[in-house]
Write a protein that holds these residues in place. Structure first.
Motif, PDB file in Angstrom:
ATOM      1  N   TYR A  28      30.890  18.202  72.092  1.00 29.68           N
ATOM      2  CA  TYR A  28      29.683  18.433  72.904  1.00 29.68           C
ATOM      3  C   TYR A  28      28.664  19.263  72.153  1.00 29.68           C
ATOM      4  O   TYR A  28      27.485  18.985  72.171  1.00 29.68           O
ATOM      5  N   ASP A  29      29.158  20.290  71.461  1.00 23.98           N
ATOM      6  CA  ASP A  29      28.241  21.178  70.754  1.00 23.98           C
ATOM      7  C   ASP A  29      28.071  20.816  69.286  1.00 23.98           C
ATOM      8  O   ASP A  29      27.384  21.529  68.551  1.00 23.98           O
ATOM      9  N   THR A  30      28.716  19.726  68.854  1.00 25.98           N
ATOM     10  CA  THR A  30      28.566  19.323  67.461  1.00 25.98           C
ATOM     11  C   THR A  30      27.148  18.838  67.224  1.00 25.98           C
ATOM     12  O   THR A  30      26.680  17.932  67.901  1.00 25.98           O
ATOM     13  N   MET A  31      26.478  19.426  66.284  1.00 24.75           N
ATOM     14  CA  MET A  31      25.059  19.150  66.067  1.00 24.75           C
ATOM     15  C   MET A  31      24.800  17.727  65.578  1.00 24.75           C
ATOM     16  O   MET A  31      23.804  17.116  65.945  1.00 24.75           O
ATOM     17  N   CYS A  32      25.679  17.244  64.741  1.00 23.93           N
ATOM     18  CA  CYS A  32      25.465  15.909  64.215  1.00 23.93           C
ATOM     19  C   CYS A  32      26.804  15.283  63.863  1.00 23.93           C
ATOM     20  O   CYS A  32      27.686  15.950  63.320  1.00 23.93           O
ATOM     21  N   ASP A  51      22.692  12.880  66.648  1.00 23.48           N
ATOM     22  CA  ASP A  51      22.653  14.330  66.811  1.00 23.48           C
ATOM     23  C   ASP A  51      23.025  14.716  68.244  1.00 23.48           C
ATOM     24  O   ASP A  51      23.344  13.858  69.075  1.00 23.48           O
ATOM     25  N   SER A  52      22.972  15.999  68.519  1.00 26.14           N
ATOM     26  CA  SER A  52      23.411  16.503  69.817  1.00 26.14           C
ATOM     27  C   SER A  52      22.536  16.029  70.968  1.00 26.14           C
ATOM     28  O   SER A  52      22.962  16.040  72.120  1.00 26.14           O
ATOM     29  N   ASP A  53      21.306  15.615  70.661  1.00 22.86           N
ATOM     30  CA  ASP A  53      20.409  15.096  71.698  1.00 22.86           C
ATOM     31  C   ASP A  53      20.528  13.584  71.857  1.00 22.86           C
ATOM     32  O   ASP A  53      19.826  12.991  72.677  1.00 22.86           O
ATOM     33  N   LYS A  70      28.405   8.119  71.143  1.00 18.78           N
ATOM     34  CA  LYS A  70      29.443   9.130  71.314  1.00 18.78           C
ATOM     35  C   LYS A  70      29.688   9.377  72.796  1.00 18.78           C
ATOM     36  O   LYS A  70      28.808   9.160  73.634  1.00 18.78           O
ATOM     37  N   ASN A  72      30.898  12.463  74.902  1.00 17.82           N
ATOM     38  CA  ASN A  72      31.241  13.891  74.879  1.00 17.82           C
ATOM     39  C   ASN A  72      32.459  14.203  75.753  1.00 17.82           C
ATOM     40  O   ASN A  72      33.237  15.098  75.446  1.00 17.82           O
ATOM     41  N   ASN A  75      35.388  13.014  73.740  1.00 16.14           N
ATOM     42  CA  ASN A  75      35.370  13.517  72.362  1.00 16.14           C
ATOM     43  C   ASN A  75      35.583  12.400  71.351  1.00 16.14           C
ATOM     44  O   ASN A  75      36.415  12.522  70.426  1.00 16.14           O
ATOM     45  N   THR A 100      21.868  20.111  62.936  1.00 12.71           N
ATOM     46  CA  THR A 100      21.194  19.025  63.641  1.00 12.71           C
ATOM     47  C   THR A 100      20.542  18.043  62.686  1.00 12.71           C
ATOM     48  O   THR A 100      20.497  16.840  62.942  1.00 12.71           O
TER      49      THR A 100
END
Length: 122
Positions: A28-32, A51-53, A70, A72, A75, A100
């Motif tokens: 979830y918090d992985t930037m890329c 990326d995370s967005d 992905k 989240n 995972n 990111t």
């Protein structure tokens, strides 16, 4: 985190495959996160990144044919590949980056899977 790819196979040109990458930790918090590939005798190259967005990037050679996504909650990171060509033959790796803007910069990716083989025959 540990990353484990699956889904590699041998297919004929024009076929489709879905690669999946399971993470041992939360993405979830992985930037890329990205997919890279290495063909025999060639350097590893970035194929797709997200990326995370949820913003995605693709290398020109796979645009319109590959889709990265992905989940989240599960995972997992997927790569849907269609209209496969013999030149897509390679070992495919998933990777995770805390940056990111990592996109396809390998040095920014600290966690890598062991790879899964994709072979496309003509």
């Amino acid at each position: 985190v540990q990353l484990v790819e699956s889904g590699g196979d041998s297919v004929q040109a024009g076929g489709s495959l879905r690669l999946s990458c399971a993470s041992s930790g939360s993405i979830y918090d992985t930037m890329c996160m990205g997919w890279f590939r290495q063909a025999p005798g060639k350097e590893r190259e970035g194929v797709a990144a997200i990326d995370s967005d949820g913003m995605t990037s693709y290398v020109d050679s796979v645009k319109g044919r590959f889709t990265i996504s992905k989940d989240n909650a599960k995972n997992t990171l997927d790569l849907h590949m269609s209209s496969l060509k013999p030149e897509d033959t390679a070992i495919y790796y998933c990777a995770a980056s805390p940056y990111t803007t990592a996109k396809f910069r390998e040095a920014d990716f600290g966690d890598w899977g062991q790879g899964t083989q994709v072979t496309v025959s003509s």
